[in-house]
Design an enzyme around this catalytic site. Structure first.
Site, PDB file in Angstrom:
ATOM      1  N   LYS A  91    -112.278 -20.676  81.608  1.00 26.24           N
ATOM      2  CA  LYS A  91    -113.185 -20.135  82.626  1.00 26.24           C
ATOM      3  C   LYS A  91    -114.145 -19.180  81.936  1.00 26.24           C
ATOM      4  O   LYS A  91    -113.819 -18.627  80.884  1.00 26.24           O
ATOM      5  CB  LYS A  91    -112.384 -19.348  83.679  1.00 26.24           C
ATOM      6  CG  LYS A  91    -113.133 -19.148  84.972  1.00 26.24           C
ATOM      7  CD  LYS A  91    -112.959 -20.347  85.889  1.00 26.24           C
ATOM      8  CE  LYS A  91    -113.811 -20.285  87.124  1.00 26.24           C
ATOM      9  NZ  LYS A  91    -113.446 -21.363  88.075  1.00 26.24           N
ATOM     10  N   ASP A 121    -119.331 -22.339  89.448  1.00 22.97           N
ATOM     11  CA  ASP A 121    -118.381 -21.594  90.278  1.00 22.97           C
ATOM     12  C   ASP A 121    -119.267 -20.661  91.114  1.00 22.97           C
ATOM     13  O   ASP A 121    -120.458 -20.966  91.311  1.00 22.97           O
ATOM     14  CB  ASP A 121    -117.374 -20.800  89.397  1.00 22.97           C
ATOM     15  CG  ASP A 121    -116.177 -20.276  90.185  1.00 22.97           C
ATOM     16  OD1 ASP A 121    -115.245 -21.044  90.438  1.00 22.97           O
ATOM     17  OD2 ASP A 121    -116.181 -19.091  90.580  1.00 22.97           O
TER      18      ASP A 121
HETATM   19  P1  NDP Z   1    -120.859 -20.215  95.953  1.00 23.67           P
HETATM   20  O1  NDP Z   1    -121.502 -19.212  95.092  1.00 23.67           O
HETATM   21  O2  NDP Z   1    -121.543 -21.504  96.198  1.00 23.67           O
HETATM   22  O3  NDP Z   1    -120.500 -19.592  97.370  1.00 23.67           O
HETATM   23  C1  NDP Z   1    -119.688 -18.477  97.487  1.00 23.67           C
HETATM   24  C2  NDP Z   1    -119.643 -18.059  98.938  1.00 23.67           C
HETATM   25  O4  NDP Z   1    -118.640 -17.062  99.094  1.00 23.67           O
HETATM   26  C3  NDP Z   1    -120.940 -17.441  99.421  1.00 23.67           C
HETATM   27  O5  NDP Z   1    -121.122 -17.716 100.774  1.00 23.67           O
HETATM   28  C4  NDP Z   1    -120.704 -15.944  99.178  1.00 23.67           C
HETATM   29  O6  NDP Z   1    -121.450 -15.119 100.063  1.00 23.67           O
HETATM   30  C5  NDP Z   1    -119.219 -15.813  99.455  1.00 23.67           C
HETATM   31  N1  NDP Z   1    -118.659 -14.752  98.594  1.00 23.67           N
HETATM   32  C6  NDP Z   1    -118.655 -14.706  97.244  1.00 23.67           C
HETATM   33  N2  NDP Z   1    -118.104 -13.578  96.781  1.00 23.67           N
HETATM   34  C7  NDP Z   1    -117.753 -12.897  97.870  1.00 23.67           C
HETATM   35  C8  NDP Z   1    -117.143 -11.652  98.055  1.00 23.67           C
HETATM   36  N3  NDP Z   1    -116.779 -10.860  97.015  1.00 23.67           N
HETATM   37  N4  NDP Z   1    -116.912 -11.256  99.326  1.00 23.67           N
HETATM   38  C9  NDP Z   1    -117.277 -12.027 100.365  1.00 23.67           C
HETATM   39  N5  NDP Z   1    -117.873 -13.235 100.249  1.00 23.67           N
HETATM   40  C10 NDP Z   1    -118.116 -13.649  99.028  1.00 23.67           C
HETATM   41  O7  NDP Z   1    -119.416 -20.463  95.297  1.00 23.67           O
HETATM   42  P2  NDP Z   1    -118.426 -21.715  95.475  1.00 23.67           P
HETATM   43  O8  NDP Z   1    -118.505 -22.238  96.855  1.00 23.67           O
HETATM   44  O9  NDP Z   1    -118.631 -22.620  94.345  1.00 23.67           O
HETATM   45  O10 NDP Z   1    -117.019 -21.002  95.259  1.00 23.67           O
HETATM   46  C11 NDP Z   1    -116.246 -20.454  96.321  1.00 23.67           C
HETATM   47  C12 NDP Z   1    -114.803 -20.315  95.883  1.00 23.67           C
HETATM   48  O11 NDP Z   1    -114.284 -21.611  95.551  1.00 23.67           O
HETATM   49  C13 NDP Z   1    -114.552 -19.459  94.643  1.00 23.67           C
HETATM   50  O12 NDP Z   1    -113.306 -18.826  94.760  1.00 23.67           O
HETATM   51  C14 NDP Z   1    -114.484 -20.493  93.526  1.00 23.67           C
HETATM   52  O13 NDP Z   1    -113.778 -20.015  92.424  1.00 23.67           O
HETATM   53  C15 NDP Z   1    -113.760 -21.607  94.234  1.00 23.67           C
HETATM   54  N6  NDP Z   1    -113.880 -22.949  93.663  1.00 23.67           N
HETATM   55  C16 NDP Z   1    -115.111 -23.500  93.427  1.00 23.67           C
HETATM   56  C17 NDP Z   1    -115.196 -24.783  92.934  1.00 23.67           C
HETATM   57  C18 NDP Z   1    -116.509 -25.467  92.716  1.00 23.67           C
HETATM   58  O14 NDP Z   1    -116.493 -26.622  92.307  1.00 23.67           O
HETATM   59  N7  NDP Z   1    -117.637 -24.836  92.974  1.00 23.67           N
HETATM   60  C19 NDP Z   1    -113.992 -25.557  92.609  1.00 23.67           C
HETATM   61  C20 NDP Z   1    -112.758 -24.908  92.964  1.00 23.67           C
HETATM   62  C21 NDP Z   1    -112.733 -23.648  93.463  1.00 23.67           C
HETATM   63  P3  NDP Z   1    -122.957 -14.680  99.681  1.00 23.67           P
HETATM   64  O15 NDP Z   1    -123.800 -15.885  99.906  1.00 23.67           O
HETATM   65  O16 NDP Z   1    -123.250 -13.567 100.623  1.00 23.67           O
HETATM   66  O17 NDP Z   1    -122.915 -14.248  98.263  1.00 23.67           O
HETATM   67  O1  2IT Z   2    -112.369 -23.349  90.029  1.00 22.47           O
HETATM   68  C1  2IT Z   2    -112.719 -24.506  89.721  1.00 22.47           C
HETATM   69  O2  2IT Z   2    -111.910 -25.438  89.633  1.00 22.47           O
HETATM   70  C2  2IT Z   2    -114.148 -24.745  89.473  1.00 22.47           C
HETATM   71  N1  2IT Z   2    -114.956 -23.835  89.603  1.00 22.47           N
HETATM   72  C3  2IT Z   2    -114.607 -26.101  89.014  1.00 22.47           C
HETATM   73  C4  2IT Z   2    -114.442 -26.233  87.532  1.00 22.47           C
HETATM   74  C5  2IT Z   2    -115.000 -27.490  86.923  1.00 22.47           C
HETATM   75  O3  2IT Z   2    -114.903 -27.564  85.697  1.00 22.47           O
HETATM   76  O4  2IT Z   2    -115.511 -28.373  87.607  1.00 22.47           O
END
Ligand code: NDP
Ligand code: 2IT
Length: 449
Positions: A129, A169
């Site tokens: 990561k 992420d």
């Molecule tokens: P994005 O940046 O696309 O979206 C994040 C969302 O969560 C936004 O709406 C943001 O609000 C909100 N957010 C972020 N940080 C905070 C915080 N500290 N408090 C409150 N709200 C918060 O990220 P992703 O959708 O990609 O990721 C979301 C989660 O999923 C994370 O935990 C990530 O690690 C996990 N994840 C992501 C994957 C991926 O493929 N993208 C895969 C597996 C897990 P705002 O718009 O106001 O910032």
């Molecule tokens: O938390 C996760 O699994 C991710 N942000 C996706 C990682 C990836 O390599 O696609």
């Protein structure tokens, strides 16, 4: 003493001393070690060969300076990270997070969990990561581009299609991946699959954008089906409004549920008629605005300040998909009180240990992050496959593979829990199934690995 197994207690105590002031990392390791007690009790080789103390120490940690120039001509300096945690079963694989809260503890917890999640996918990917304490919010495209180029100027020395393959992420979406990959390609003079989540025109995979949210729903549907239930006619709340949350809304809606609440870091919206994911996509993905804008499209909906209020909205199923530790004990109790019977995690470590205790005490169906959100990284691995064979698969092909992968993760996880008489404890099942695969490889390599 929080562990019965003295080996595990020793490993954990050492970890806390050697990684002081890293609470998220301690939390993630504690949960895994707790699940591994029956495994270590049953097989002395893990202690004899020091598997756990090796596994909790990253193979390599890279900290670096990221200098860049903002639109006013001022020099800015951020801190970049890449934690290459385990390459036991494949190249390091995991996303990059750009958020002001990023520090060593956050990246190490994410990298550690990624090892087990990636093993669960059944695909050959190790765990890693990275990220930076850079806040893309309010920055111009030019500033984000210059930051990404500077970040990659250092990172490129450490990654590669067969070494370490980053992706997105929080705060790293298609715009950032474009800037990062463009710079990587330029620096290395190679067009290889060293990053995933790429655009479809330059080596990306169809369905990668949707994969985490869709996969979360495929996994959850499988878990519900095991109880003779499904998403049909359920009230769902989804925290976050980013990549994971938007496509979780789309798939849950397609499966017959009504998504009544979503949030961003400022507050949450409630729409009793069901939130239209296309509107959220327009507001958050395209225009990069606040979720409160939803009321301009749906005046009958409600907006409430403060993101944690979302957990007091009555629902059947909760899909936390924003960030770590977003569900406290109090929020978990409020979910239970209002009728929620299933929590399935789109975000990484969204539930505090106290919240998880509430789920178990109240017999909730609980889909832990490592299993439930593995669809994103699994589809990243499918992108790597397509890049290697210089091919590009249809949406249906990738989505079909994703569905199979998520069903298999459910089965693998449930089976590992059964093996140790932990019927229905998918958290333990996910930790054990992921661990056994990685640990077997480590035993095969001998001690110097
Ligand atoms: P994005 O940046 O696309 O979206 C994040 C969302 O969560 C936004 O709406 C943001 O609000 C909100 N957010 C972020 N940080 C905070 C915080 N500290 N408090 C409150 N709200 C918060 O990220 P992703 O959708 O990609 O990721 C979301 C989660 O999923 C994370 O935990 C990530 O690690 C996990 N994840 C992501 C994957 C991926 O493929 N993208 C895969 C597996 C897990 P705002 O718009 O106001 O910032
Ligand atoms: O938390 C996760 O699994 C991710 N942000 C996706 C990682 C990836 O390599 O696609």
């Amino acid at each position: 003493m929080s562990f019965k197994n003295t080996y595990i207690q020793r490993v954990y105590d050492d970890l806390v001393i050697r990684n002081a002031h890293e609470p998220e990392f301690h939390q993630a390791v504690h949960e895994v070690l707790e699940s591994l007690e029956p495994v270590c009790n049953a097989d002395p080789r893990y202690e004899q060969e020091g598997v756990l103390e090796r596994l909790v120490e990253p193979e390599r940690v890279i900290y670096f300076r990221v200098p860049w120039v903002d639109d006013k001509g001022r020099v800015q300096v951020n801190r970049g990270f890449r934690v290459q945690f385990s390459s036991a079963i494949g190249p390091y694989k995991g996303g990059l997070r750009f958020h002001p809260s990023v520090n060593a503890s956050v990246i190490k917890f994410l990298g550690f969990e990624q090892i087990f999640k990636n093993a669960l996918t059944g695909l050959p990917i190790g765990g890693g990561k990275g990220g930076a304490d850079f806040n893309p919010k309010g920055k111009s495209d030019g500033e984000v581009m210059r930051f990404c180029q500077s970040f990659m100027t250092e990172l490129a020395k450490h990654i590669g299609a067969y070494t370490d393959v980053p992706a997105g992420d929080i705060g790293v979406g298609s715009r950032e991946i474009g800037f990062l990959y463009g710079q990587y390609k330029r620096l290395t003079n190679e067009f290889t699959g060293a990053i995933t989540g790429k655009g479809l025109r330059y080596g990306g995979s169809r369905a990668r954008t949707e994969a985490t949210g869709f996969g979360l729903c495929y996994f959850t549907e499988e878990m519900l089906n095991s109880k003779g239930d499904s998403f049909k006619d359920k009230r769902v709340i989804i925290s976050g409004a980013g990549n994971v949350a938007i496509y979780a809304n789309q798939k849950a809606t397609e499966l017959g549920a009504k998504v009544v609440a979503m949030s961003d870091s400022g507050g949450f919206i409630y729409d009793k008629d069901g939130i239209d994911f296309n509107i959220i996509k327009e507001i958050k993905e395209v225009s990069r605005l606040r979720i409160s804008e939803y009321l301009n499209y749906r005046p009958g909906a409600e907006y409430h300040e403060g993101c944690s209020g979302i957990w007091s909205v009555p629902c059947d199923i909760a899909l936390p998909s924003a960030t770590q530790n977003e569900i406290s004990e109090k929020s978990a109790m409020s979910l239970v009180k209002n009728g929620c019977f299933c929590v399935s995690e789109g975000a990484n470590m969204p539930s505090t240990p106290e919240a998880i205790k509430v789920y178990f005490e109240n017999n909730l169906l609980y889909g832990p992050a490592k299993a439930a959100n593995a669809g994103g990284v699994a589809t990243s691995a499918l992108e790597m496959s397509q890049n290697s064979i210089r091919d590009s698969w249809s949406f249906e092909q990738v989505d079909g593979r994703l569905q199979d992968i998520m069903k298999n993760i459910y089965r693998r996880t449930a089976k590992a829990a059964e093996k140790y008489d932990l019927h229905g404890n998918l958290m333990a099942g996910a930790n054990i199934a992921g661990f056994e695969k990685v640990a077997d490889a480590m035993l095969a390599y001998g001690i110097a690995y």
